[in-house]
Design a protein around this motif. Sequence first.
Motif, PDB file in Angstrom:
ATOM      1  N   TYR A 181      -8.048  -3.477  -7.177  1.00 56.46           N
ATOM      2  CA  TYR A 181      -8.830  -2.781  -6.146  1.00 56.46           C
ATOM      3  C   TYR A 181      -8.299  -1.365  -5.927  1.00 56.46           C
ATOM      4  O   TYR A 181      -9.078  -0.402  -5.830  1.00 56.46           O
ATOM      5  CB  TYR A 181      -8.773  -3.575  -4.840  1.00 56.46           C
ATOM      6  CG  TYR A 181      -9.166  -2.777  -3.625  1.00 56.46           C
ATOM      7  CD1 TYR A 181     -10.511  -2.559  -3.308  1.00 56.46           C
ATOM      8  CD2 TYR A 181      -8.192  -2.227  -2.788  1.00 56.46           C
ATOM      9  CE1 TYR A 181     -10.867  -1.806  -2.197  1.00 56.46           C
ATOM     10  CE2 TYR A 181      -8.542  -1.483  -1.672  1.00 56.46           C
ATOM     11  CZ  TYR A 181      -9.881  -1.273  -1.386  1.00 56.46           C
ATOM     12  OH  TYR A 181     -10.227  -0.526  -0.288  1.00 56.46           O
ATOM     13  N   TYR A 182      -6.965  -1.227  -5.863  1.00 59.67           N
ATOM     14  CA  TYR A 182      -6.364   0.082  -5.617  1.00 59.67           C
ATOM     15  C   TYR A 182      -6.700   1.047  -6.759  1.00 59.67           C
ATOM     16  O   TYR A 182      -6.993   2.221  -6.523  1.00 59.67           O
ATOM     17  CB  TYR A 182      -4.848  -0.069  -5.486  1.00 59.67           C
ATOM     18  CG  TYR A 182      -4.134   1.182  -5.053  1.00 59.67           C
ATOM     19  CD1 TYR A 182      -3.919   1.462  -3.711  1.00 59.67           C
ATOM     20  CD2 TYR A 182      -3.669   2.103  -6.000  1.00 59.67           C
ATOM     21  CE1 TYR A 182      -3.276   2.623  -3.308  1.00 59.67           C
ATOM     22  CE2 TYR A 182      -3.021   3.263  -5.611  1.00 59.67           C
ATOM     23  CZ  TYR A 182      -2.826   3.516  -4.266  1.00 59.67           C
ATOM     24  OH  TYR A 182      -2.186   4.672  -3.880  1.00 59.67           O
ATOM     25  N   TYR A 183      -6.665   0.551  -7.975  1.00 55.03           N
ATOM     26  CA  TYR A 183      -6.982   1.383  -9.139  1.00 55.03           C
ATOM     27  C   TYR A 183      -8.415   1.896  -9.073  1.00 55.03           C
ATOM     28  O   TYR A 183      -8.688   3.071  -9.370  1.00 55.03           O
ATOM     29  CB  TYR A 183      -6.759   0.582 -10.415  1.00 55.03           C
ATOM     30  CG  TYR A 183      -7.139   1.307 -11.680  1.00 55.03           C
ATOM     31  CD1 TYR A 183      -6.243   2.165 -12.299  1.00 55.03           C
ATOM     32  CD2 TYR A 183      -8.395   1.125 -12.268  1.00 55.03           C
ATOM     33  CE1 TYR A 183      -6.585   2.842 -13.467  1.00 55.03           C
ATOM     34  CE2 TYR A 183      -8.745   1.794 -13.431  1.00 55.03           C
ATOM     35  CZ  TYR A 183      -7.832   2.649 -14.020  1.00 55.03           C
ATOM     36  OH  TYR A 183      -8.192   3.302 -15.171  1.00 55.03           O
ATOM     37  N   MET A 184      -9.318   1.025  -8.688  1.00 55.05           N
ATOM     38  CA  MET A 184     -10.739   1.380  -8.696  1.00 55.05           C
ATOM     39  C   MET A 184     -11.134   2.233  -7.502  1.00 55.05           C
ATOM     40  O   MET A 184     -12.013   3.099  -7.616  1.00 55.05           O
ATOM     41  CB  MET A 184     -11.591   0.107  -8.744  1.00 55.05           C
ATOM     42  CG  MET A 184     -11.368  -0.732  -9.989  1.00 55.05           C
ATOM     43  SD  MET A 184     -12.307  -2.283  -9.969  1.00 55.05           S
ATOM     44  CE  MET A 184     -13.980  -1.666  -9.971  1.00 55.05           C
ATOM     45  N   GLN A 185     -10.490   2.014  -6.346  1.00 51.37           N
ATOM     46  CA  GLN A 185     -10.938   2.667  -5.119  1.00 51.37           C
ATOM     47  C   GLN A 185     -10.031   3.808  -4.651  1.00 51.37           C
ATOM     48  O   GLN A 185     -10.502   4.712  -3.958  1.00 51.37           O
ATOM     49  CB  GLN A 185     -11.046   1.627  -3.993  1.00 51.37           C
ATOM     50  CG  GLN A 185     -12.022   0.506  -4.277  1.00 51.37           C
ATOM     51  CD  GLN A 185     -13.449   1.004  -4.386  1.00 51.37           C
ATOM     52  OE1 GLN A 185     -13.850   1.956  -3.710  1.00 51.37           O
ATOM     53  NE2 GLN A 185     -14.248   0.359  -5.229  1.00 51.37           N
ATOM     54  N   LYS A 186      -8.750   3.764  -4.997  1.00 48.46           N
ATOM     55  CA  LYS A 186      -7.803   4.725  -4.424  1.00 48.46           C
ATOM     56  C   LYS A 186      -7.268   5.745  -5.419  1.00 48.46           C
ATOM     57  O   LYS A 186      -6.587   6.688  -5.010  1.00 48.46           O
ATOM     58  CB  LYS A 186      -6.618   3.969  -3.803  1.00 48.46           C
ATOM     59  CG  LYS A 186      -6.994   2.978  -2.713  1.00 48.46           C
ATOM     60  CD  LYS A 186      -7.570   3.676  -1.492  1.00 48.46           C
ATOM     61  CE  LYS A 186      -7.850   2.677  -0.374  1.00 48.46           C
ATOM     62  NZ  LYS A 186      -8.422   3.345   0.822  1.00 48.46           N
ATOM     63  N   THR A 187      -7.498   5.548  -6.700  1.00 46.30           N
ATOM     64  CA  THR A 187      -6.973   6.481  -7.692  1.00 46.30           C
ATOM     65  C   THR A 187      -8.119   7.137  -8.456  1.00 46.30           C
ATOM     66  O   THR A 187      -9.270   6.699  -8.387  1.00 46.30           O
ATOM     67  CB  THR A 187      -6.040   5.780  -8.693  1.00 46.30           C
ATOM     68  OG1 THR A 187      -6.825   4.972  -9.588  1.00 46.30           O
ATOM     69  CG2 THR A 187      -5.030   4.894  -7.979  1.00 46.30           C
ATOM     70  N   LYS A 188      -7.757   8.181  -9.181  1.00 48.79           N
ATOM     71  CA  LYS A 188      -8.716   8.864 -10.058  1.00 48.79           C
ATOM     72  C   LYS A 188      -8.240   8.798 -11.502  1.00 48.79           C
ATOM     73  O   LYS A 188      -8.498   9.704 -12.296  1.00 48.79           O
ATOM     74  CB  LYS A 188      -8.871  10.320  -9.614  1.00 48.79           C
ATOM     75  CG  LYS A 188      -9.466  10.473  -8.220  1.00 48.79           C
ATOM     76  CD  LYS A 188      -9.600  11.939  -7.840  1.00 48.79           C
ATOM     77  CE  LYS A 188     -10.192  12.087  -6.444  1.00 48.79           C
ATOM     78  NZ  LYS A 188     -10.317  13.516  -6.047  1.00 48.79           N
ATOM     79  N   TYR A 194       0.836  -1.213   0.000  1.00 49.47           N
ATOM     80  CA  TYR A 194       0.000   0.000   0.000  1.00 49.47           C
ATOM     81  C   TYR A 194       0.866   1.257   0.000  1.00 49.47           C
ATOM     82  O   TYR A 194       0.624   2.201  -0.767  1.00 49.47           O
ATOM     83  CB  TYR A 194      -0.931   0.001   1.211  1.00 49.47           C
ATOM     84  CG  TYR A 194      -1.603   1.324   1.448  1.00 49.47           C
ATOM     85  CD1 TYR A 194      -2.638   1.760   0.630  1.00 49.47           C
ATOM     86  CD2 TYR A 194      -1.182   2.159   2.488  1.00 49.47           C
ATOM     87  CE1 TYR A 194      -3.247   2.986   0.837  1.00 49.47           C
ATOM     88  CE2 TYR A 194      -1.782   3.386   2.702  1.00 49.47           C
ATOM     89  CZ  TYR A 194      -2.814   3.797   1.877  1.00 49.47           C
ATOM     90  OH  TYR A 194      -3.407   5.019   2.074  1.00 49.47           O
ATOM     91  N   TYR A 248      -4.977  -6.978  -5.721  1.00 49.55           N
ATOM     92  CA  TYR A 248      -5.004  -5.778  -4.896  1.00 49.55           C
ATOM     93  C   TYR A 248      -4.803  -4.538  -5.747  1.00 49.55           C
ATOM     94  O   TYR A 248      -5.411  -3.487  -5.489  1.00 49.55           O
ATOM     95  CB  TYR A 248      -3.919  -5.851  -3.817  1.00 49.55           C
ATOM     96  CG  TYR A 248      -3.793  -4.565  -3.034  1.00 49.55           C
ATOM     97  CD1 TYR A 248      -4.735  -4.211  -2.073  1.00 49.55           C
ATOM     98  CD2 TYR A 248      -2.739  -3.684  -3.288  1.00 49.55           C
ATOM     99  CE1 TYR A 248      -4.626  -3.021  -1.385  1.00 49.55           C
ATOM    100  CE2 TYR A 248      -2.627  -2.494  -2.597  1.00 49.55           C
ATOM    101  CZ  TYR A 248      -3.573  -2.169  -1.641  1.00 49.55           C
ATOM    102  OH  TYR A 248      -3.469  -0.983  -0.957  1.00 49.55           O
ATOM    103  N   THR A 275       1.120   3.953  -3.056  1.00 47.46           N
ATOM    104  CA  THR A 275       0.808   5.355  -2.802  1.00 47.46           C
ATOM    105  C   THR A 275       1.968   6.252  -3.210  1.00 47.46           C
ATOM    106  O   THR A 275       1.770   7.358  -3.717  1.00 47.46           O
ATOM    107  CB  THR A 275       0.486   5.574  -1.315  1.00 47.46           C
ATOM    108  OG1 THR A 275      -0.585   4.707  -0.925  1.00 47.46           O
ATOM    109  CG2 THR A 275       0.074   7.010  -1.046  1.00 47.46           C
TER     110      THR A 275
END
Length: 592
Positions: free
Chosen positions: A538-545, A469, A535, A473
């Motif tokens: 998931y990070y692409y869909m939930q944590k990035t724009k 993570y 993961y 980031t």
Amino acid sequence: MLAGKGWPGKVAKSVAIVAALAVAIVHADEHSHKYEESEAVVVWANSVGPLSNRQETYEYFQLPYCKGEGQIEHRHETLGEALLGMELVNSGISIRFGKSQDSTPICARRLLTAQDVKTFQYAISHDYWFQYFIDDLPAWGMVGKKDKESNQVSLFTHQSFEFEYNGDQIISAQVKPENLVLLTNAPTGVSVDFTYSVHWKATTKEFKSRFERYLDSDFFENKVHWFSIFNSLMMVLILTGFVSVMWIRYLRRDFARYDKEAGLTDFDHDLGDDYGWKQIHGDVFRPPPSPMTFAAFVGTGHQLAWTSFFVILYTIFGQEWTERASIMTATIFIYAFTSMISGYSSASQYSQYGGKEWVRCMFLTAGFWPAAVVIVTSLNNTIAIYYTSSRAIPFGTMMALLVIWLFIVLPLTLVGSILGKNWAGKADFPCRVHSIPRQIPEKIWYAEPIFVIALGGILPFASIFIEIYFLFTSFWSYKVYYVYGFGLLVFGIVMLVTASVTVVSTYFVINTEDYRWHWMSLATCGSTAAYVYMYAVYYYMQKTKMYGLFQTSFYFGNTALACMAIFLMLGSVGHFAANKFIMRIYRNVKLD
């Protein structure tokens, strides 16, 4: 996507890279970081791009900014800078060390044409930002601002530079965009004045601490990070204890049972309870399917593991995260100079199992990982060229990398292969391989290798989940990853977890009289890569724009390369541990 000359203009710039390769690994900067009073301070314009993804960058002057007066164009560029799309161009903004300035024109009053206005409107609507480098210190600012209610966009036309200095050294550099000008769609364009101001302030901060303002200690050194490290250490202790119990209890019991069976008469032996890993001693050292490919995987994994270890050490002791693109440059050369490891490992593995075409194995080992990188990078590069992005790799840089492969990677892999074939290529198995393969008995579903492989990656992934993570980031956002001590500790933890999990899984499989342990041991903890990639989704869909083809292809393409590296590294370490375990137990049992 911005229109502009883009990629073709980089060919001429990249010629100097080849000549600089010998010194690029040491330091990219030619400055002494010391200035005389009123000496010129160069403001290097690097790039512009959307705030949602720092990987999508364009040359600074693809936006119709005006350029001030300046003689120096592109002063220096390293291999790492070229690969990361850094286009350092003198902005022409005149700044003198220690001399404050009021509002000063960057250039004469400029008329933005209708096309220029549309270019700026597009950039501002997509939250574009720009980046400068001043005395190796990065400085950022937004191109403009969009009114969410009226959807009108305004351009920042003034840049306020604020410096802190201690003696003859610059300690901090910041730029604050100011003076919004509304961009209208007038057919005659819009006239604007691009200006700047400079303010110098003395400080007592030391030069060595000037990068601390870029570090987010509250994010990287919080309790969650420390707690994850503690949990990983506990996992290592538990797994190590489990492996120890397996050695002391289960294997000792197996050895006692086999020793007892060895003393029975033929009649009693036929009536005995004959089962377990001893029964496959004539097949356990049978060559794996596709032995050359397997050897190339193992050799490449060992090389990538050692490369990662040396890069982390180099970064810790050299604090190379403070130098522009130096980690990328160092990684390339460390990978090249560790090629002997991959050659030695793959050739010894291949030769031990009777492989004769060691030259082909050597070429496969030397070319496998570079070929994977070339495939992914070529796809991304094609998209970058279409978008006229500065992330497009110039032709000269490609030639430089080819030279490194031809004159460093390939010869060192050859030397390693010769050493591995001659020094460690002789089969030293404790058991003779039977000419006819033994039939693998039927077993319960959860004892099948595919199920063991699927479960094997869970614990290694759990040990690195939090660190993944932080790395994501840092790489896909704007935080500087500097806690390489944590990274080294997590690296050691995941290697120990991988070795322990693979040894336990291998024992479990061979105890069911299944001798197909080679590829299984490689894939057991190598499957961690699949969990990392899930993961990443998931990070692409939930944590990035992120949005669009450019950002999506770069994200998933580079993540796929990282996951492949994880598969090879953990897989090779797991196979190494399983191989040592197999050799040890069969040397210590009495065979018929």
